[in-house]
Design a protein around this motif. Structure first.
Motif, mmCIF file in Angstrom:
data_model
loop_
_atom_site.group_PDB
_atom_site.id
_atom_site.type_symbol
_atom_site.label_atom_id
_atom_site.label_comp_id
_atom_site.label_asym_id
_atom_site.label_seq_id
_atom_site.Cartn_x
_atom_site.Cartn_y
_atom_site.Cartn_z
ATOM 1 N N VAL A 1 0.888 -1.181 0.026
ATOM 2 C CA VAL A 1 0.100 0.071 -0.048
ATOM 3 C C VAL A 1 0.844 1.257 -0.025
ATOM 4 C CG1 VAL A 1 -0.207 -0.179 2.507
ATOM 5 C CG2 VAL A 1 -1.979 1.127 1.141
ATOM 6 N N GLU A 2 0.288 2.177 -0.952
ATOM 7 C CA GLU A 2 1.201 3.599 -1.013
ATOM 8 C C GLU A 2 0.279 4.618 -0.657
ATOM 9 O OE1 GLU A 2 3.965 6.137 -4.028
ATOM 10 O OE2 GLU A 2 3.009 4.058 -4.750
ATOM 11 N N LEU A 3 0.713 5.594 0.319
ATOM 12 C CA LEU A 3 -0.226 6.683 0.909
ATOM 13 C C LEU A 3 0.477 8.006 0.412
ATOM 14 C CD1 LEU A 3 -0.171 4.208 2.927
ATOM 15 C CD2 LEU A 3 -2.247 5.577 3.743
ATOM 16 N N ALA B 1 4.341 7.472 1.718
ATOM 17 C CA ALA B 1 4.764 6.308 2.435
ATOM 18 C C ALA B 1 4.348 5.175 1.910
ATOM 19 C CB ALA B 1 4.163 6.630 3.992
ATOM 20 N N THR B 2 5.377 4.148 1.622
ATOM 21 C CA THR B 2 4.833 2.872 1.077
ATOM 22 C C THR B 2 5.335 1.781 2.023
ATOM 23 O OG1 THR B 2 5.724 3.947 -1.201
ATOM 24 C CG2 THR B 2 5.503 1.308 -0.816
ATOM 25 N N TYR B 3 4.328 0.772 2.104
ATOM 26 C CA TYR B 3 4.531 -0.554 2.987
ATOM 27 C C TYR B 3 4.439 -1.550 2.076
ATOM 28 C CZ TYR B 3 4.033 2.695 6.894
ATOM 29 O OH TYR B 3 4.185 3.731 7.984
ATOM 30 N N VAL C 1 9.914 6.281 3.032
ATOM 31 C CA VAL C 1 9.200 7.583 2.941
ATOM 32 C C VAL C 1 9.871 8.421 1.941
ATOM 33 C CG1 VAL C 1 8.736 9.624 4.300
ATOM 34 C CG2 VAL C 1 8.482 7.541 5.203
ATOM 35 N N ALA C 2 9.119 8.833 0.892
ATOM 36 C CA ALA C 2 9.659 10.028 -0.017
ATOM 37 C C ALA C 2 9.172 11.321 0.201
ATOM 38 C CB ALA C 2 9.557 9.421 -1.475
#
Length: 302
Positions: free
Chosen positions: A105-107, A125-127, A138-139
């Motif tokens: 999931v990417e938010l 933020a990607t998990y 985190v980018a």
């Protein structure tokens, strides 16, 4: 609506994780049903920053004041008892899903200019789960037209197994720690861990040791990765690993007045910069307009 917002569950290779809309927070992470982080209920207000993304600074800005680009700024004092600005600006913000698969999931969140931080950032933020564990990134992109100061970190509380922090061992390959004042945690300077209670380069039981310190001089393994490990007496536990993008790590034994929170997990927070970096400038990321910065870490069962 849950107190932590929309819930995003992912799974793969025996791992399950839930990430929330509020703060892009890692609310829970399990492997084969075993908790790897201290979580909280979906309808609960997140306690003690458990699992939150900390940006555009981790840890503290002392007195909430700093100078950047020839200007002076005053941040809101979100740690009023210590008169500091704590853990950035996005931990309680709404993050929206931009991409999702069963294991990933990417938010995203757009941080608009505001009093004390007049800079425009686009954050992701990607998990992602795999056999290697939960990879988190985190980018940040500077979407504005002036340079912007930046730092970030996660805030997971690692759980090795049953019991409390006192029962577990810690392995942390860090040679120095940041001394701070007892009352307000104001940085005073670096010290060697050798000969102190803060030396965990050789794994040992945490016991009654109190930790709320930033470590550096991190020793990577041959693959270039730093590994912190928290284990039970039986040898199983959890590992958090990261690379040179985070030259600092905050470790906190979660000493709290609430019985249910007290020493219930060990906070291990890889940081791009130390406490009060907006003032010291140490390892502070300065994002030029259009520039992108990305950093990551992985949590895995051992």
């Amino acid at each position: 609506m849950q107190a932590s917002g929309e819930q995003h569950s992912i799974s793969a290779a025996g791992y399950t994780a839930t990430v929330t809309e509020v703060g892009a927070t890692l609310r829970e992470l399990r492997h084969d049903g075993r908790d790897l982080v201290a979580g909280f209920a979906a309808d609960e207000v997140r306690p003690v920053f458990r699992g939150a993304v900390l940006a555009p600074w981790p840890n503290r800005v002392i007195d909430g004041t700093y100078e950047f680009g020839g200007q002076s700024y005053q941040l809101a004092l979100t740690e009023p008892d210590r008169h500091n600005a704590l853990h950035g600006l996005v931990a309680w913000s709404s993050w929206q899903v931009v991409d999702r698969t069963p294991e990933r999931v990417e938010l995203a969140h757009r941080l608009f200019p505001q009093t004390g931080y007049p800079f425009l950032l686009d954050l992701r933020a990607t998990y992602e789960l795999s056999e290697a564990g939960l990879a988190c990134t985190v980018a940040a992109v500077n979407a504005g037209d002036v340079d912007a100061p930046f730092g970030c970190a996660p805030h997971p509380y690692l759980v090795a197994g049953p019991g409390r922090v006192d029962d577990w061992s810690l392995e942390l390959p860090a040679g120095r720690y940041l001394e701070v004042t007892e009352d307000r945690l104001v940085p005073r300077g670096l010290a060697e861990v050798a000969g102190t209670d803060y030396d965990f380069r050789t794994p040992r039981t945490i016991g009654a040791t109190f930790l709320d310190h930033a470590y550096t001089a991190l020793a990577a393994e041959p693959d270039g990765v730093v590994r912190a490990r928290v284990r039970t007496a039986e040898g199983y536990g959890v590992e958090l690993r990261w690379d040179a993008g985070c030259p600092w790590v905050q470790v906190h034994t979660a000493d709290r007045p609430e019985a249910e929170l007290d020493r219930s997990g060990l906070a291990v927070e890889p940081m791009t910069c130390p406490p009060d970096a907006f003032n010291s400038g140490t390892d502070l990321v300065v994002l030029a307009p259009g520039q992108r910065h990305e950093v990551g870490w992985t949590i895995a069962a051992i």
